[in-house]
Design an enzyme around this catalytic site. Structure first.
Site, PDB file in Angstrom:
ATOM      1  N   HIS A   1      -3.160   8.374 -38.451  1.00  0.00           N
ATOM      2  CA  HIS A   1      -3.546   9.746 -38.100  1.00  0.00           C
ATOM      3  C   HIS A   1      -2.473  10.426 -37.240  1.00  0.00           C
ATOM      4  O   HIS A   1      -2.731  11.439 -36.625  1.00  0.00           O
ATOM      5  CB  HIS A   1      -4.898   9.744 -37.377  1.00  0.00           C
TER       6      HIS A   1
ATOM      7  N   TRP B   1       2.890   6.024   1.954  1.00  0.00           N
ATOM      8  CA  TRP B   1       3.026   6.543   0.598  1.00  0.00           C
ATOM      9  C   TRP B   1       2.907   8.053   0.755  1.00  0.00           C
ATOM     10  O   TRP B   1       1.857   8.571   1.107  1.00  0.00           O
ATOM     11  CB  TRP B   1       1.919   5.998  -0.303  1.00  0.00           C
TER      12      TRP B   1
ATOM     13  N   ARG C   1       0.812  -1.221   0.000  1.00  0.00           N
ATOM     14  CA  ARG C   1       0.000   0.000   0.000  1.00  0.00           C
ATOM     15  C   ARG C   1       0.847   1.273   0.000  1.00  0.00           C
ATOM     16  O   ARG C   1       0.332   2.374  -0.183  1.00  0.00           O
ATOM     17  CB  ARG C   1      -0.913   0.015   1.228  1.00  0.00           C
TER      18      ARG C   1
ATOM     19  N   LYS D   1      -0.418   0.506  -4.134  1.00  0.00           N
ATOM     20  CA  LYS D   1      -1.698  -0.117  -4.470  1.00  0.00           C
ATOM     21  C   LYS D   1      -2.763   0.595  -3.645  1.00  0.00           C
ATOM     22  O   LYS D   1      -2.481   1.058  -2.552  1.00  0.00           O
ATOM     23  CB  LYS D   1      -1.651  -1.592  -4.099  1.00  0.00           C
TER      24      LYS D   1
HETATM   25  C1  F6R Z   1      -2.170  -0.775 -12.527  1.00  0.00           C
HETATM   26  C2  F6R Z   1      -3.040  -0.673 -11.380  1.00  0.00           C
HETATM   27  C3  F6R Z   1      -3.800   0.590 -11.202  1.00  0.00           C
HETATM   28  C4  F6R Z   1      -5.191   0.289 -10.621  1.00  0.00           C
HETATM   29  C5  F6R Z   1      -5.933   1.592 -10.324  1.00  0.00           C
HETATM   30  C6  F6R Z   1      -7.317   1.334  -9.768  1.00  0.00           C
HETATM   31  O1  F6R Z   1      -1.569  -2.036 -12.594  1.00  0.00           O
HETATM   32  O2  F6R Z   1      -3.128  -1.556 -10.570  1.00  0.00           O
HETATM   33  O3  F6R Z   1      -3.909   1.296 -12.403  1.00  0.00           O
HETATM   34  O4  F6R Z   1      -5.904  -0.490 -11.529  1.00  0.00           O
HETATM   35  O5  F6R Z   1      -5.201   2.349  -9.402  1.00  0.00           O
HETATM   36  O6  F6R Z   1      -7.252   0.572  -8.604  1.00  0.00           O
HETATM   37  P1  F6R Z   1      -8.522  -0.171  -8.052  1.00  0.00           P
HETATM   38  O7  F6R Z   1      -8.869  -1.258  -9.012  1.00  0.00           O
HETATM   39  O8  F6R Z   1      -8.120  -0.717  -6.716  1.00  0.00           O
HETATM   40  O9  F6R Z   1      -9.611   0.855  -7.958  1.00  0.00           O
END
Ligand code: F6R
Length: 617
Positions: free
Chosen positions: A509, A78, A30, A612
């Site tokens: 294009h 983060w 995270r 994440k």
């Molecule tokens: C890319 C990735 C991100 C998530 C995005 C949405 O590999 O994991 O682009 O897809 O941040 O996250 P969620 O699905 O948790 O809303």
């Protein structure tokens, strides 16, 4: 974004620090800019925090061990306010005597005003964070109330923005107090011990019994009790649930990375998402959604909202949903949707897609859609997450925990879930035979993915040889277009290579000017059965770029020999009907990105600058 853990255990010799560090290790995906812990000890608060990955904090604690404790909190960050330094790492201490410690996930939007107010009162700040402001406010409120829960209540009512806060005080050993608004928090219920976490991964090694916390609630845990109140002090109750996966699923299990493992888990992720969705007559049954079929039958417009990879799963699904239902389906980036004055009414179905169920941009878009009167449905991978709870209905993907920052198995599971939704809507419109045919084809997809995953050696070799490549282009058409976008995103985010996806028809294009001798280009070729001669048009596109020197890496169906003369490499995928092909064509692109990043010696699971679950806007 940011992982938080809280724990109260039975006695001071208990494994408090161990539990917190284990929770942080599971939540490190995270955020991994810095990490820290704080414990209530006999003479106050003991804490340690370090910039960088959790390993740095571990080394710090080994060098300077912390005393035993029953009660503690831990954080993996983060960075938002203030760079990733030791000082800005959480926990932040509060009060003149540092007897309070606090951690935070989110952003306190009015922190500047509050900070100025505290500075005027003579408070000296040791960090640039918004969090330290909350710590200082809480310490002051505690001095007035002598009760950490009441103090928390006072403070949260002054904060604007998104936050989960966890606090401990040296005067109240055996107690952790938490509060949440628009940021995630779950409670883990143990036997003589209780836990708090950003998600269940924080305590999955200790208990599967969990409790959801609603918006604007304050939770106080001791080793034997859990009490929940609203921000206004009204009594509340959390909703209990059992976690359906176990700690082993959140381990690497011998794989080189979580991403490598999760790519291989896709046959199960897709199969589990499709499992148990039909009755004996082959009709789709989506009771889980808890949505009124009459209201759903009235839907005349669908808007899918999501971010990143989840957005691309929506873009992919649009083709099938419109084809099967004849209902117009738009796909919008969640962070744009809110501000584009969307045309929505009670017959609009707004479908959010989110692996984590916590993405702030998506959450805010869902709230906006609901406020405008739309019917909202969440496609989500995380039970108890905020977005499904803030939606009228939920359809869960069953991909299991996704730990790698780059999404893979959630992506294919999201497409599968969207297809279920599209077929269900088609069924409500009497398209029973389409539903039966497609469900039979879908049932074969996990086996085909398994087969494909067993034949990725050449893709790994190509990735290995291309470790020094500086730019890769991806072309696709129809459902292959979002796959090209997703293939490019994977490469950008974990291999830090410039990568762009284009609709193949767009090439002439403008983007064709990028082609120079040796430029690698992946082309996702539509199945020869795709209508409107799209297959032949893409084969012509391959010839056009080859003629200009591109190195063509062609993803084509087994048996499609027309591509061979124009391909430097042909990567074969099993045959499928055109709309289901994305569940196969994405696989080599995921493997390619994972292998290339590994060959470059990069941290595949924790790419730089990312986290994440993006819980800030
Ligand atoms: C890319 C990735 C991100 C998530 C995005 C949405 O590999 O994991 O682009 O897809 O941040 O996250 P969620 O699905 O948790 O809303």
């Amino acid at each position: 974004m940011c992982g938080i853990v809280g724990y109260v255990g039975p006695d001071a010799k208990s494994r408090t620090l161990e539990v917190i560090m284990e929770g942080l290790a599971r939540l490190e995906y995270r955020g991994y800019d810095s990490a820290g812990v704080a414990l209530v000890v006999t003479d106050g608060i003991a804490s340690a925090k370090k910039a960088g990955k959790l390993a740095n904090l571990r080394a710090e604690i080994e060098a300077h061990p912390l005393p035993g404790s029953t009660t503690g909190i831990g954080h993996t960050r983060w960075a938002t306010h203030g760079g990733p330094t030791d000082d800005n790492a959480h926990p932040h201490l509060g009060g003149d005597d540092d007897r309070l410690a606090l951690i935070h996930n989110g952003i306190i939007e009015n922190f500047h005003v509050l900070r100025t107010e505290l500075l005027d009162q003579g408070v000296v700040f040791r960090s640039e964070t918004d969090t330290e402001v909350a710590a200082q406010l809480l310490a002051r409120a505690y001095a007035d109330t002598n009760d950490l829960t009441s103090a928390m209540q006072q403070v949260v009512n002054r904060l604007e923005g998104a936050f989960t806060l966890l606090a401990i005080h040296a005067d109240t050993p055996g107690q952790v107090v938490a509060a949440r608004r628009n940021s995630p928090l779950v409670i883990g219920l143990g036997d003589g011990e209780n836990f708090l976490g950003s998600d269940v991964a924080a305590f999955i090694g200790h208990t599967k019994s969990a409790m959801e916390v609603d918006q604007d609630q304050i939770v106080t845990i001791t080793k034997d009790t859990v009490s929940v109140i609203g921000f206004d002090g009204s009594p509340a109750e959390g909703k209990r649930f059992e976690v359906t996966w176990d700690a082993a699923q959140a381990e690497k299990g011998g794989h080189s990375s979580f991403m490598a493992k999760e790519i291989l888990e896709q046959p199960h992720a897709i199969a589990d998402t499709l499992l148990g969705r039909t009755d004996e007559a082959g009709r789709l049954v989506l009771d889980e959604m808890r949505i009124d079929p009459v209201r759903l039958a009235e839907v005349n417009k669908i808007i899918i909202i999501a971010c990143g990879t989840a957005f691309y799963s929506g873009l992919t699904a649009k083709y099938a949903i419109e084809h099967w239902t004849r209902i117009p389906c738009a796909v919008e980036l969640a962070h744009e949707f809110r501000y584009c004055d969307p045309v929505i009414d009670a017959q609009t179905l707004v479908v959010s897609i989110s692996q984590s169920g916590e993405t702030m941009d998506t959450l805010m878009a869902v709230k906006h859609a609901r406020a405008l009167g739309a019917l909202t449905l969440s496609i989500c991978n995380t039970h108890g997450a905020t977005i499904p709870r803030e939606s009228d209905a939920a359809l869960y993907t069953h991909a299991g925990p996704e730990i790698a920052v780059a999404s893979t198995k959630a992506f294919t599971a999201q497409i599968a879930a969207c297809y279920l939704l599209g077929l269900y809507l088609a069924q409500l419109r009497g398209e029973d035979s389409t539903v039966r045919t497609v469900m039979q084809e879908l049932a074969q997809i996990p086996g085909k993915v398994e087969h494909l995953l067993g034949r990725m050696d050449r893709v790994r070799e190509i990735a290995h040889f291309m470790a020094d490549t500086r730019s890769v282009l991806f072309l696709g058409r129809h459902v292959g277009y979002p796959i090209a976008l997703e293939g490019a995103l994977k490469l950008k985010e974990i291999a830090y290579i410039h990568a762009e996806g284009f609709a193949a028809g767009e090439l002439k294009h403008g983007p064709i000017a990028l082609i120079e001798p040796g430029q690698p280009v992946f082309i996702v070729v539509p199945s020869p059965h795709t209508p409107y001669h799209l297959h032949d048009k893409v084969v012509s596109n391959i010839q056009e770029i080859r003629a200009r020197g591109a190195r063509t890496l062609v993803i084509a169906e087994e048996g499609d020999e027309t591509v061979v003369p124009f391909a430097d490499e042909v990567i074969r995928v099993p045959q499928s009907s055109p709309l289901l092909a994305p569940l196969l064509t994405i696989i080599p692109l995921q493997v390619f990105a994972c292998q290339l990043a590994t060959a470059k010696g990069l941290d595949v699971d924790q790419p730089r600058n990312l986290a994440k679950s993006v819980t800030v806007e």
